[in-house]
Design a protein around this motif. Structure first.
Motif, PDB file in Angstrom:
ATOM      1  N   ASN A 166      54.590  46.529  40.217  1.00 28.56           N
ATOM      2  CA  ASN A 166      53.259  47.304  39.736  1.00 28.56           C
ATOM      3  C   ASN A 166      53.570  47.095  38.040  1.00 28.56           C
ATOM      4  N   ILE A 167      54.908  47.254  37.423  1.00 24.26           N
ATOM      5  CA  ILE A 167      54.927  46.967  36.160  1.00 24.26           C
ATOM      6  C   ILE A 167      54.711  45.504  35.631  1.00 24.26           C
ATOM      7  N   VAL A 168      55.076  44.437  36.415  1.00 22.86           N
ATOM      8  CA  VAL A 168      55.105  43.349  36.275  1.00 22.86           C
ATOM      9  C   VAL A 168      53.512  43.163  36.097  1.00 22.86           C
ATOM     10  N   GLY A 169      52.530  43.581  37.212  1.00 25.40           N
ATOM     11  CA  GLY A 169      51.285  43.196  36.853  1.00 25.40           C
ATOM     12  C   GLY A 169      50.610  43.918  35.768  1.00 25.40           C
ATOM     13  N   ILE A 170      51.099  45.204  35.264  1.00 23.32           N
ATOM     14  CA  ILE A 170      50.588  45.696  34.039  1.00 23.32           C
ATOM     15  C   ILE A 170      50.813  44.873  32.822  1.00 23.32           C
ATOM     16  N   LEU A 171      52.126  44.489  32.920  1.00 22.32           N
ATOM     17  CA  LEU A 171      52.579  43.752  31.663  1.00 22.32           C
ATOM     18  C   LEU A 171      51.744  42.229  31.573  1.00 22.32           C
TER      19      LEU A 171
END
Length: 601
Positions: A166-171
């Motif tokens: 989820n963090i990878v996607g937002i970054l």
């Protein structure tokens, strides 16, 4: 030349673990029995390399960093406010940053704000995905995340992976490629995400090691300083200390600072002042960092990187974030350097816009950058408390455009004279210590103001209505003609233009009365006495005539697009009658003949 420790800042959303992380790093250092090697500074804690090696253990050894760095220099005051205050010529003072977030909650408003600041200052950073211990079923078994993940149930490891991606996607959406640190193929192009628990200490070995690797790989040249050169630094805070008077807490990032040195700084008016150091003060040992009354000891010099409290005369008006330079030589050249530091903060101002006030150079720059990204124009951006002059300027802007007659005040006070003027001028001021709350509050207010303005605008639109002249109730034939009327449909308002069934203008509603009381409007079913300006009885109208409110073309199309669903049945019927009148009289602007209003979508 020597290599100094990289300066590390921690940024993130409220309650996502910034302070806990710093406390745990210090606590781990003390627990490692290497406390004698730890140095406490004003606004910073220096963790030497031998302590980092002790915490990092086997993981640090596997990184194979060939050249030892002195350690890591953590800025103690967490948060982007401190980050933006600490700046040097050309950008942020922090060499590296940790963007910390709650892995279970993900990105929050202040996380995005911190990311934008890191992006604008081009500061290298790692992401600390905190609070893995709160994942339901997590088994705390080792301080090393690499070892701890091996002892987790497959379901728990999978859940962590989902949270990380989820963090990878937002970054990725924000323009950064990233991956969990142990899966990265190219450290030059990918941001490291390190799962940690600031509470238990899990992941700290990997976090400290990744910071060391990042600094070694990409910052070696930046960390070279002239050990014996006159000091350069940044003012972190200006405050009064009992027995010392006004002091300045300063981070020195280059050279050496000595007692009795002549230093030059900026005041709140962006003017350069010069003063002589009376005392250099350092805190006592690290073990006392949580004491309520920190004691200081005098030192005769201090070398970068270091944090030190300075006692000196004439520093009451020094601005937080001011650069500090030793001026033993070439004071004019140094003065120009300091002034160019102010000029380097590029703030795009406009003919119209809001007023911005902030406490430091850095926070002013950060706030104006964010406002610029939000496409909010800025008329003026200055350091210092809100003054009466600011309120007067805002009132002038308000007269030109109400949405710009506001002041955004970040981490500053409102002077008493300004408070009085605020009450007189009814100027809106937004005041906060967190940038995202400040900008959110302004956006919410702007949205509300726009909605209110839209409602007022729609209220001015002429709507369908018709009246009938009541027989035998014509009281005056002209100048103005006065007659009894009944409202057959809609709401008739003062100043409305009336037309007859042939589309000819009869006159304008000058006034309406009911039992001697003046009325601004009258609704369906109401009978009133109406004065019609420019109308002549028996020439423009007769008893029993039905008259319609004339709707301007622009208003007609606004009614069609914005208000059609809000009209009552009698108003829709009247609109069709009005449209037929226009069409039958071949008025070209009203389209094809014999078309109902419902057909004009």
């Amino acid at each position: 030349m020597k290599t100094r420790s990289p300066i590390v800042s921690v940024l993130g959303h409220v309650d996502h673990g910034k302070t806990t992380l710093l406390d745990n790093i210090r606590g781990s250092s003390v627990a490692s029995n290497e406390a004698g090697g730890i140095t406490q500074h004003i606004g910073a804690t220096e963790i030497p390399i031998d302590v980092i090696e002790d915490i990092g253990g086997e993981f640090l050894k596997r990184m194979k960093i060939n050249e030892k760095l002195p350690g890591l220099f953590f800025i103690d005051t967490p948060g982007h406010e401190a980050f933006t205050t600490l700046r040097k010529h050309g950008g942020s003072l922090a060499d590296i940053a940790i963007l910390i977030l709650d892995v279970n909650e993900g990105f929050k408003p202040q996380t995005f704000e911190a990311l934008n600041i890191l992006k604008s200052t081009k500061t290298p950073f790692v992401v600390a995905a905190n609070k893995i211990d709160r994942i339901n079923g997590w088994n705390t078994s080792s301080l090393s995340f690499t070892e701890a993940i091996k002892n987790q149930h497959k379901k728990i490891a999978f859940e962590l992976d989902q949270l990380i991606y989820n963090i990878v996607g937002i970054l990725h959406e924000e323009g950064f490629e990233s991956e969990r640190f142990d899966r990265i193929n190219d450290f030059a192009s990918q941001i490291s995400i390190i799962p940690i628990s600031a509470k238990t200490g899990e992941g700290l070995p990997e976090l400290l090691t990744m910071l060391m690797g990042l600094a070694y790989q990409y910052l070696k040249e930046q960390l070279l300083i002239e050990e014996d050169a006159p000091a350069s630094g940044t003012v972190l805070e200006v405050k009064e200390e009992k027995g010392l008077g006004i002091t300045i807490d300063t981070i020195i990032y280059d050279g050496i600072l000595r007692e009795n040195d002549q230093i030059m700084l900026l005041n709140k008016d962006n003017k350069v002042i010069s003063t002589s150091i009376r005392s250099l003060l350092k805190p006592n040992a690290l073990e006392e960092i949580r004491e309520s009354k920190t004691l200081f000891k005098n030192v005769d010099h201090i070398s970068a990187a270091a944090g030190v409290k300075i006692a000196a005369p004439h520093i009451d008006d020094v601005v937080s974030g001011s650069p500090l330079k030793v001026s033993n030589k070439n004071p004019k050249e140094i003065e120009n350097d300091l002034l160019s530091e102010v000029d380097s903060i590029t703030i795009q101002t406009n003919e119209q816009g809001i007023l911005v006030k902030a406490d430091t150079l850095g926070s002013l720059e950060a706030l104006t950058n964010i406002l610029s990204e939000m496409n909010i124009p800025i008329k003026s951006a200055e350091i210092g408390d809100v003054s009466r002059r600011d309120v007067i300027n805002a009132s002038i802007l308000k007269k030109e455009n109400s949405k710009y007659g506001v002041i955004l005040a970040f981490n500053v006070n409102i002077l008493p004279s300004a408070t009085d003027e605020l009450n007189n001028q009814n100027i809106k001021i937004f005041q906060d210590r967190i940038i995202y709350r400040l900008t959110e509050d302004y956006e919410d207010w702007l949205k509300t103001a726009n909605e209110r303005k839209r409602k007022e605008w729609l209220a001015e639109i002429v709507k369908p209505a018709k009246i009938q002249i009541i027989p035998k109730l014509v009281f005056r034939h002209s100048k103005p003609a006065i007659a009894g009327i009944e409202v057959l449909a809609g709401i008739i308002e003062k100043n409305a233009t009336l037309i007859n069934k042939n589309g000819e203008v009869v006159g304008h509603v000058e006034s309406m009365q009911d039992n001697g009381e003046n009325l601004p409007k009258a609704s369906r079913g109401t009978q009133v006495a109406m004065a019609i300006n420019d109308a002549i009885f028996m020439k423009n109208f007769e008893e029993g005539d039905v008259l319609y409110v004339d709707i301007p073309e622009k208003h007609f199309f606004i009614l069609q697009s914005e208000l059609k669903s809000k009209l009552l049945e009698d108003e829709i019927e009247t609109m069709n009658e009005f449209l037929n009148i226009k069409q039958e009289n071949e008025d070209s602007i009203w389209g094809v003949k014999n078309t109902n209003w419902d057909d004009l979508d």
